[in-house]
Design a protein around this motif. Structure first.
Motif, PDB file in Angstrom:
ATOM      1  N   ASP A  34       0.819  -0.532  -0.024  1.00  0.00           N
ATOM      2  CA  ASP A  34      -0.317  -0.137  -0.266  1.00  0.00           C
ATOM      3  C   ASP A  34       0.905   1.559  -0.499  1.00  0.00           C
ATOM      4  OD1 ASP A  34      -2.604  -1.123   0.141  1.00  0.00           O
ATOM      5  OD2 ASP A  34      -2.075  -2.208   2.272  1.00  0.00           O
ATOM      6  N   LEU A  35       1.931   1.128   0.697  1.00  0.00           N
ATOM      7  CA  LEU A  35       2.816   2.420   0.550  1.00  0.00           C
ATOM      8  C   LEU A  35       4.042   2.099   0.353  1.00  0.00           C
ATOM      9  CD1 LEU A  35       2.624   3.031   4.241  1.00  0.00           C
ATOM     10  CD2 LEU A  35       1.108   3.289   2.614  1.00  0.00           C
ATOM     11  N   GLY A  36       4.113   1.190  -0.526  1.00  0.00           N
ATOM     12  CA  GLY A  36       5.501   1.123  -1.271  1.00  0.00           C
ATOM     13  C   GLY A  36       6.580   1.743  -0.961  1.00  0.00           C
ATOM     14  N   LEU A  37       6.512   0.780   1.010  1.00  0.00           N
ATOM     15  CA  LEU A  37       7.902   1.401   1.677  1.00  0.00           C
ATOM     16  C   LEU A  37       8.455  -0.546   1.486  1.00  0.00           C
ATOM     17  CD1 LEU A  37       7.262   3.417   4.464  1.00  0.00           C
ATOM     18  CD2 LEU A  37       8.642   4.370   2.448  1.00  0.00           C
ATOM     19  N   THR A  38       9.280  -0.144   0.232  1.00  0.00           N
ATOM     20  CA  THR A  38      10.199  -2.388   0.279  1.00  0.00           C
ATOM     21  C   THR A  38      11.456  -2.042   0.915  1.00  0.00           C
ATOM     22  OG1 THR A  38      10.905  -1.449  -1.651  1.00  0.00           O
ATOM     23  CG2 THR A  38       8.352  -2.581  -2.657  1.00  0.00           C
ATOM     24  N   GLY A  39      11.342  -1.248   1.482  1.00  0.00           N
ATOM     25  CA  GLY A  39      12.991  -2.226   2.760  1.00  0.00           C
ATOM     26  C   GLY A  39      12.377  -2.984   3.533  1.00  0.00           C
ATOM     27  N   THR A  40      10.866  -3.177   3.764  1.00  0.00           N
ATOM     28  CA  THR A  40      10.656  -3.800   5.141  1.00  0.00           C
ATOM     29  C   THR A  40      10.758  -5.646   4.387  1.00  0.00           C
ATOM     30  OG1 THR A  40       9.569  -2.196   6.106  1.00  0.00           O
ATOM     31  CG2 THR A  40       9.602  -4.838   6.623  1.00  0.00           C
ATOM     32  N   HIS A  41      11.492  -6.359   4.740  1.00  0.00           N
ATOM     33  CA  HIS A  41      11.303  -7.948   4.047  1.00  0.00           C
ATOM     34  C   HIS A  41      10.273  -8.412   4.717  1.00  0.00           C
ATOM     35  CE1 HIS A  41      15.533  -6.671   1.591  1.00  0.00           C
ATOM     36  NE2 HIS A  41      14.176  -6.014   1.106  1.00  0.00           N
ATOM     37  N   VAL A  42      10.246  -9.569   4.511  1.00  0.00           N
ATOM     38  CA  VAL A  42       8.925 -10.365   4.694  1.00  0.00           C
ATOM     39  C   VAL A  42       9.493 -11.924   3.826  1.00  0.00           C
ATOM     40  CG1 VAL A  42       6.823 -11.926   4.604  1.00  0.00           C
ATOM     41  CG2 VAL A  42       7.010  -9.188   4.477  1.00  0.00           C
ATOM     42  N   GLY A  43      10.404 -12.542   4.859  1.00  0.00           N
ATOM     43  CA  GLY A  43      11.371 -13.925   4.979  1.00  0.00           C
ATOM     44  C   GLY A  43      10.161 -14.699   5.123  1.00  0.00           C
ATOM     45  N   CYS A  44       9.430 -15.739   6.673  1.00  0.00           N
ATOM     46  CA  CYS A  44       9.210 -16.719   6.363  1.00  0.00           C
ATOM     47  C   CYS A  44       7.267 -16.565   6.569  1.00  0.00           C
ATOM     48  CB  CYS A  44       9.818 -17.091   8.630  1.00  0.00           C
ATOM     49  SG  CYS A  44       9.048 -16.327   9.331  1.00  0.00           S
ATOM     50  N   GLU A  45       7.158 -15.250   7.292  1.00  0.00           N
ATOM     51  CA  GLU A  45       5.480 -14.934   7.427  1.00  0.00           C
ATOM     52  C   GLU A  45       4.965 -15.089   8.758  1.00  0.00           C
ATOM     53  OE1 GLU A  45       2.877 -13.292   4.373  1.00  0.00           O
ATOM     54  OE2 GLU A  45       4.136 -14.974   3.393  1.00  0.00           O
ATOM     55  N   HIS A  46       6.020 -15.813   9.454  1.00  0.00           N
ATOM     56  CA  HIS A  46       4.875 -16.297  10.454  1.00  0.00           C
ATOM     57  C   HIS A  46       6.180 -15.842  12.168  1.00  0.00           C
ATOM     58  CE1 HIS A  46       6.744 -20.123   9.325  1.00  0.00           C
ATOM     59  NE2 HIS A  46       7.345 -20.388  10.169  1.00  0.00           N
ATOM     60  N   GLY A  47       6.596 -14.801  11.969  1.00  0.00           N
ATOM     61  CA  GLY A  47       7.531 -14.524  13.005  1.00  0.00           C
ATOM     62  C   GLY A  47       8.853 -14.880  13.058  1.00  0.00           C
ATOM     63  N   VAL A  48       9.279 -16.223  12.557  1.00  0.00           N
ATOM     64  CA  VAL A  48      10.596 -16.234  13.276  1.00  0.00           C
ATOM     65  C   VAL A  48      11.842 -15.854  12.410  1.00  0.00           C
ATOM     66  CG1 VAL A  48      11.980 -18.722  12.919  1.00  0.00           C
ATOM     67  CG2 VAL A  48       9.454 -18.416  13.144  1.00  0.00           C
ATOM     68  N   CYS A  49      12.014 -15.659  11.225  1.00  0.00           N
ATOM     69  CA  CYS A  49      12.976 -14.513  10.972  1.00  0.00           C
ATOM     70  C   CYS A  49      13.605 -13.790  11.165  1.00  0.00           C
ATOM     71  CB  CYS A  49      13.108 -14.772   9.277  1.00  0.00           C
ATOM     72  SG  CYS A  49      12.402 -13.633   8.701  1.00  0.00           S
ATOM     73  N   GLY A  50      12.414 -12.814  11.656  1.00  0.00           N
ATOM     74  CA  GLY A  50      13.199 -10.891  11.727  1.00  0.00           C
ATOM     75  C   GLY A  50      13.052 -10.440  10.809  1.00  0.00           C
ATOM     76  N   ALA A  51      12.939 -11.108   9.570  1.00  0.00           N
ATOM     77  CA  ALA A  51      13.628  -9.935   7.981  1.00  0.00           C
ATOM     78  C   ALA A  51      12.447  -8.388   8.197  1.00  0.00           C
ATOM     79  CB  ALA A  51      13.140 -10.624   6.873  1.00  0.00           C
ATOM     80  N   CYS A  52      11.214  -8.559   8.786  1.00  0.00           N
ATOM     81  CA  CYS A  52      10.202  -7.656   8.583  1.00  0.00           C
ATOM     82  C   CYS A  52      10.123  -6.447  10.009  1.00  0.00           C
ATOM     83  CB  CYS A  52       8.898  -8.266   8.506  1.00  0.00           C
ATOM     84  SG  CYS A  52       8.657  -8.878  10.029  1.00  0.00           S
ATOM     85  N   THR A  53      11.438  -7.047  10.789  1.00  0.00           N
ATOM     86  CA  THR A  53      11.650  -6.131  11.546  1.00  0.00           C
ATOM     87  C   THR A  53      10.687  -4.667  11.610  1.00  0.00           C
ATOM     88  OG1 THR A  53      12.397  -7.833  13.392  1.00  0.00           O
ATOM     89  CG2 THR A  53      12.178  -5.260  14.021  1.00  0.00           C
ATOM     90  N   VAL A  54      10.289  -3.712  12.463  1.00  0.00           N
ATOM     91  CA  VAL A  54       9.926  -2.349  12.112  1.00  0.00           C
ATOM     92  C   VAL A  54      10.141  -2.091  13.308  1.00  0.00           C
ATOM     93  CG1 VAL A  54       9.113  -2.487  10.146  1.00  0.00           C
ATOM     94  CG2 VAL A  54       7.817  -2.041  12.090  1.00  0.00           C
ATOM     95  N   LEU A  55      10.219  -0.760  13.900  1.00  0.00           N
ATOM     96  CA  LEU A  55      10.058   0.103  15.475  1.00  0.00           C
ATOM     97  C   LEU A  55       8.602   0.433  15.328  1.00  0.00           C
ATOM     98  CD1 LEU A  55      12.927   1.818  15.821  1.00  0.00           C
ATOM     99  CD2 LEU A  55      12.742  -1.001  15.762  1.00  0.00           C
ATOM    100  N   VAL A  56       7.778  -0.067  16.574  1.00  0.00           N
ATOM    101  CA  VAL A  56       6.179   0.538  16.729  1.00  0.00           C
ATOM    102  C   VAL A  56       6.750   1.213  18.189  1.00  0.00           C
ATOM    103  CG1 VAL A  56       4.516   0.172  17.409  1.00  0.00           C
ATOM    104  CG2 VAL A  56       5.548  -1.446  15.529  1.00  0.00           C
ATOM    105  N   ASP A  57       6.379   3.150  17.867  1.00  0.00           N
ATOM    106  CA  ASP A  57       7.265   3.574  18.787  1.00  0.00           C
ATOM    107  C   ASP A  57       8.143   2.943  19.605  1.00  0.00           C
ATOM    108  OD1 ASP A  57       4.386   4.131  18.320  1.00  0.00           O
ATOM    109  OD2 ASP A  57       3.815   3.314  19.769  1.00  0.00           O
ATOM    110  N   GLY A  58       9.257   2.949  18.554  1.00  0.00           N
ATOM    111  CA  GLY A  58      10.698   2.733  19.252  1.00  0.00           C
ATOM    112  C   GLY A  58      10.934   1.246  19.079  1.00  0.00           C
TER     113      GLY A  58
END
Ligand code: FES
Ligand code: FES
Length: 169
Positions: A34-58
């Motif tokens: 939706d936002l085109g911010l493709t820097g966030t990567h998706v690996g496992c899609e179930h919380g294991v690999c950490g590739a998709c980690t972003v900061l939410v309120d730090g």
């Protein structure tokens, strides 16, 4: 029947984005599609690999485990938000470059966000603490040694940033 859309405002890297998403749209998908911010990567899609980690309120969060609607009203930081305001590399990015902390780079956005939060909480990590800091992120390429070095170097660069020139830490 088409899925009901929810109008939400996502604040990402300091910018507000109004989007309409289904209730079950993952934050990772909202950021990338939706936002085109493709820097966030998706690996496992179930919380294991950490590739998709972003900061939410730090705080580091796996964006594949969070619905976009849940993230509304919070400050989200993605890898695109880690550069300095003048576009130069931020301390964690700079440290990865100096220490050769990446190879293919797929895991890197998740490491960068995780370490950004980690050194904010622990500005002077030991090597063991650096290993703990990244224990939830998987990398297929590097063997982690240079990433551990990069954590310590990033902490040093961030400390330098906070020290007024010529002043004491
Ligand atoms: S893609 Fe989210 S933890 Fe792997
Ligand atoms: S650099 Fe390739 S997965 Fe980490």
């Amino acid at each position: 029947m088409s899925e009901k859309q929810h109008e939400i405002r996502l604040t990402v890297n300091g910018t507000d984005h109004d989007v309409a998403v289904p209730a079950r749209r993952l934050l990772s998908d909202a950021l990338r599609h939706d936002l085109g911010l493709t820097g966030t990567h998706v690996g496992c899609e179930h919380g294991v690999c950490g590739a998709c980690t972003v900061l939410v309120d730090g705080q580091p969060m796996r964006s594949c485990l969070m619905f976009a609607v849940t993230a509304a009203g919070h400050d989200i930081t993605t890898v695109e938000g880690l550069a300095r305001p003048d576009g130069e590399l931020g301390p964690v990015q700079q440290a990865f470059r100096e220490c050769h902390g990446l190879q293919c780079g797929f895991c890197t956005p998740g490491f960068l966000t995780t370490i950004t939060a980690g050194i904010a909480e622990n500005p002077e990590p030991t090597e063991d603490e650096a290993r703990d800091m990244i224990a939830g992120n998987l990398c297929r390429c590097t063997g982690y040694q240079n990433i551990v070095k990069a954590v310590c170097r990033a902490a040093e660069l961030a400390r330098d940033d906070r020290t007024p020139e010529g002043g004491a830490a």
